[in-house]
Structures are given as structure tokens and as C-alpha cells.
Motif scaffolding. Structure first.
Motif, PDB file in Angstrom:
ATOM      1  N   GLY A   1      -2.678  -7.163  -1.252  1.00 53.43           N
ATOM      2  CA  GLY A   1      -3.915  -6.400  -1.152  1.00 53.43           C
ATOM      3  C   GLY A   1      -5.139  -7.237  -1.465  1.00 53.43           C
ATOM      4  O   GLY A   1      -5.152  -7.978  -2.446  1.00 53.43           O
TER       5      GLY A   1
ATOM      6  N   LEU B   1       0.831  -1.210   0.000  1.00 51.66           N
ATOM      7  CA  LEU B   1       0.000   0.000   0.000  1.00 51.66           C
ATOM      8  C   LEU B   1       0.860   1.251   0.000  1.00 51.66           C
ATOM      9  O   LEU B   1       0.516   2.253  -0.652  1.00 51.66           O
ATOM     10  CB  LEU B   1      -0.935   0.001   1.209  1.00 51.66           C
ATOM     11  CG  LEU B   1      -2.095  -1.001   1.213  1.00 51.66           C
ATOM     12  CD1 LEU B   1      -3.045  -0.703   2.373  1.00 51.66           C
ATOM     13  CD2 LEU B   1      -2.864  -0.976  -0.097  1.00 51.66           C
TER      14      LEU B   1
ATOM     15  N   THR C   1       0.104  -3.480  -5.488  1.00 50.49           N
ATOM     16  CA  THR C   1      -0.977  -3.581  -4.500  1.00 50.49           C
ATOM     17  C   THR C   1      -1.378  -5.032  -4.262  1.00 50.49           C
ATOM     18  O   THR C   1      -1.436  -5.504  -3.122  1.00 50.49           O
ATOM     19  CB  THR C   1      -2.204  -2.783  -4.971  1.00 50.49           C
ATOM     20  OG1 THR C   1      -1.838  -1.419  -5.161  1.00 50.49           O
ATOM     21  CG2 THR C   1      -3.319  -2.864  -3.946  1.00 50.49           C
TER      22      THR C   1
ATOM     23  N   GLY D   1      -4.187   1.794  -2.232  1.00 50.20           N
ATOM     24  CA  GLY D   1      -3.900   0.795  -3.249  1.00 50.20           C
ATOM     25  C   GLY D   1      -4.564   1.089  -4.578  1.00 50.20           C
ATOM     26  O   GLY D   1      -5.493   1.887  -4.673  1.00 50.20           O
TER      27      GLY D   1
END
Length: 456
Positions: A143, A90, A138, A362
Motif C-alpha cells: 500500500g 487491501l 496494508t 487500507g
């Protein structure tokens, strides 16, 4: 000087028709010249090929970043990486957007709608690849979201720049951007029909005959390009343990209702948690808090890592033990109770982790997470029905059906959900089941938003 009152009275109506003609890409005006048709077909063909290539590279980038970072992971060994890498991912994506590109790439679908609404059809050339880079960091770092928002924006930017090179008029540049966005979805999901329906259902653009033909061509070329580059392999290789059983219609209706209720919970928690993150003004603190929340959740339940297609593929093919792999709660011979509890906890957290990923800085999308959540919701429903009510359902098949149901309810695009699920898993024989669960889930969400949810 005489005035034709009839023409004067009809002037507003004629003006409205002219506006509609321009908005529809000129499809209802005088026939297009051969030169213009050639330019449009070349634009869409080139955009389809390049978008398919871009989505393939996006998927490869996400995969190889993940392999590079987590290559030495083993069951109950090296889990500390889950506490560090999602935060780092991030941070990198936030720095890329705020300090290098100075462009917010976190909401691809919303940005496309905004650009079309504001008449911004000439997108910057760097947008053809920046979302690809941002989503690779990301999602590759962990993520908990998808790549479809970035892929749609990438496709829109590619089509926009090719259209500008061909010097398309503004009304057709609008069509090119919309087609490029659909091609991005078609490529990332390898779903040509799903990509076309994204443009019509989600983007909400109204098209006449020739623009629809262009949309289908662009999505088909993009989807086929991505499929060919990927070795003609679908993302979810579904092998049903039992064939589709029409006799389970009532259970499918109940699944649709359950997924509709879960869709309400998913959207509510995703929005609520996202609003909390957005209240943090400092981007560094925002990325740190969102990343820390995400990292802890992934450490406890690694199924929340990334897009989750690996977990989805295992579950729809009957390998439920993968759900808790790498988790502190993992057991080689997990009991049904442990699997149910793990599935339930991941479902509770998924919407919030999507918001942590996107709102925390992100570059990602929120379509793939609905497929992941739907898979777990369908699996939980099937297991619970079998163990608590004596039903004889294929939990794996119901996991597949749940994917279409939750996507239809959360995104409010039932047709897109049906075809994306069937195309990406090559499970067209389940189309009747997808239709039932998607319509019921969408109906539950529609009823909630229009008749139950408090206004204001």
C-alpha cells in the motif's frame, strides 16, 4: 430579595471562563493536588513507553510482512507479485475492519479529531493494537501510504486506557488522548518535537503550561523508546554530499514555490480520486478496483510501493538509480532524461495512489507520502535546475529540503514539517533551509485556498 447586578452581568463571562478551564485540562483552575499530578505523570510516562514500543512493532511488522512476501524479488524478475499483493493487502485490511473489528481504522488523524470534538475520550482497548495489525498488512503488501495515522490512533488509545485505569477526570482524559496521539507521531518518526507539534498544529488542541509539559514528556519518552528499540538508528541516514550553502537562498525560495504548487496538485488529485473511490458502495468492488489501480501503478513504478523510505534514503544520498529499480523501465545506467521522466510520473501518481490505499479499505496514514513526494519534487527541481539552467545545486540536498516543503504545503503544518524532516534525517544543519522552503510552500497553499480557489 436583593440581586447583585454586577455579578449577574458577569455571569456569562464567568461561565465562558469555566468552560475554557475545563477544556484546557483544568490547568487554569485551582492548583492540582500532588496525587493528581502523580497520576498524570505516571499515565503519560507509561503511555509514552508503550506507544514507543507499539510504533516500533508497527514498523517491524510492516518490514517483515514485506520481506516475507517479496523476499525473492530481483531486478526485472518476479514483478508479477506487484500485480497481486497490493490487492490482497487491501482485501485483508478491509475484511479486518468491516467483518472482524467492525471499526473503521482508515483515517486515524480524522478519528482523533472527531473523538476530541465529540467528547469521546474513552477509547476501546482493542484500538491499542488493531491499527498496528491493519497497517502491517496494508503497507507490508505494498500500500502506497504511511503508518503515522494508525500510530497516532494507537497512541491515543493507549493513553486513553491507561488514563481510565488511573481514573482520570474527563478534562484530563482529553489531554491524555491528545498527548497519546502526539506520542504516536513521535514514535513512528522518532521525532519528539515533531510529535508535539502534530498535537498543536494538526490536532489543533489548545493547551496551557502543565498540559504542554505533559505533551513534551510523552513525545520525548515515546520517541526515545522507539529510537532505542531501533538500535538508535534514524530512519533516514543522511550524509550530505555538499554542506548547506546559504548562497542558494533564491533557489530555495523557488523550490518552496514549486513545492507549494505541487502541494496543490497533490491535494487536489488525492481528494478527487478518493471521492471517485468512495462512490463505490460495495466494499469488495471498492477494494478490488482501488487495489487493481494501485497494483498496476506499482508494477510500472515500484517506487510507489509502501512508505518509500528506502527510495528516499537512496535519493537524498545521491543514488538516483534506485528510483526505477524493479520497474520495466529499469536500466543499470539510467540517463538523466529517463530519471527525470520516472520522477515526474511518480509525482503525478502519488496522491492518487495514497487515496487508492486509504479509501480502498487500507489502514494507513498520509504524512509519510508527503515526505516521499517532497523528496522527489526537490530532486526533480534540483536536476532540472542543473541541466536546463546551468545551476550548480546538490540535487540530493534539494531532495531533502523538498521533504519539508511538500509536507508543510499539503498538511498545512510548517513547524511540524520542519522538525520531523530534521529529526528523522539528523540534518539539523539544514534547519534554515527547511524554514525557507516550508514557509514559502505553506504560503502558496494558503494563498491558493484563501484567495484563488473558487468558493463553494
Amino acid at each position: 430579595m436583593s440581586v447583585n447586578t454586577k455579578e449577574t452581568a458577569n455571569a456569562p463571562q464567568a461561565n465562558a471562563e469555566n468552560i475554557k478551564t475545563v477544556q484546557d485540562g483544568g490547568a487554569t483552575s485551582a492548583p492540582l493536588s500532588l496525587n493528581m499530578r502523580s497520576k498524570l505523570l505516571l499515565t503519560i510516562t507509561a503511555a509514552g513507553i508503550l506507544t514507543g514500543l507499539a510504533t516500533y512493532l508497527m514498523k517491524e511488522g510492516i518490514k517483515w510482512v514485506g520481506i516475507l512476501i517479496y523476499h525473492d524479488m530481483h531486478i526485472n524478475r518476479g514483478n508479477w507479485l506487484f500485480l497481486v499483493m497490493p490487492i490482497l493487502g487491501l482485501m485483508i485490511a478491509m475484511i479486518l475492519q468491516k467483518y472482524i473489528l467492525k471499526e473503521d481504522l482508515s483515517h486515524g488523524t480524522s478519528m482523533i479529531k472527531r473523538d476530541l470534538r465529540n467528547g469521546k475520550y474513552e477509547l476501546a482497548p482493542n484500538l491499542m493494537y488493531t491499527s498496528l495489525v491493519g497497517s502491517s498488512f496494508t503497507l507490508g503488501f505494498g500500500g502506497s501510504a504511511g503508518a503515522e495515522g494508525p500510530s497516532a490512533y494507537t497512541g491515543a488509545a493507549i493513553a486513553s486506557n491507561i488514563g481510565r485505569w488511573f481514573k482520570l477526570p474527563q478534562n484530563w482524559m482529553r489531554i491524555a488522548v491528545a498527548v497519546g496521539a502526539g506520542a504516536g507521531i513521535a514514535g513512528i518518526f522518532k521525532s519528539p518535537i515533531g510529535g508535539a507539534l502534530f498535537t498543536l498544529e494538526v490536532i489543533g488542541i489548545e493547551l496551557t503550561t502543565f498540559p504542554v509539559i505533559l505533551l513534551i514528556i510523552g513525545c520525548l519518552i515515546s520517541g526515545c523508546t522507539a529510537l532505542a528499540l531501533g538500535g538508535f538508528n534514524v530512519d533516514l541516514n543522511f550524509v550530505p554530499e555538499l554542506p548547506f550553502n546559504p548562497g542558494n537562498i533564491m533557489w530555495m525560495v523557488l523550490l518552496g514555490f514549486f513545492c507549494g504548487v505541487y502541494s496543490i496538485y497533490y491535494n487536489t488529485t488525492k481528494t478527487g480520486f478518493g471521492n471517485l473511490i468512495l462512490k463505490i458502495s460495495n466494499p469488495w468492488i471498492k477494494a478490488l478496483i482501488a487495489g487493481a489501480t494501485l497494483s498496476i501503478a506499482i508494477y510500472l513504478f515500484p517506487a510507489l510501493f509502501g512508505e518509500g523510505y528506502g527510495i528516499v534514503g537512496e535519493i537524498i544520498n545521491g543514488h538516483s538509480s534506485e528510483l526505477l529499480r524493479y520497474s520495466p523501465f529499469y536500466q543499470p545506467d539510467s540517463t538523466i532524461e529517463l530519471i527525470l521522466m520516472g520522477t515526474f510520473m511518480v509525482l503525478l501518481l502519488k496522491g492518487m495512489m495514497v487515496s487508492a490505499t486509504i479509501q480502498g479499505g487500507g489502514v494507513a496514514g498520509d504524512f509519510a507520502p508527503t515526505l516521499f513526494a517532497g523528496c522527489l519534487a526537490g530532486y526533480l527541481f534540483g536536476l532540472a535546475a542543473n541541466n536546463w539552467f546551468g545551476a550548480e545545486l546538490s540535487a540530493a540536498n534539494f531532495a531533502l529540503l523538498g521533504m519539508a516543503a511538500v509536507m508543510a504545503g499539503t498538511i498545512k503544518a510548517p513547524l511540524m514539517a520542519i522538525f520531523i524532516t530534521s529529526e528523522m534525517s539528523n540534518s539539523y544543519e539544514f534547519i534554515f533551509g527547511f524554514l525557507i522552503v516550508a514557509v514559502v510552500s505553506y504560503g502558496v497553499m494558503f494563498a491558493y485556498e484563501n484567495m484563488i480557489r473558487p468558493k463553494g
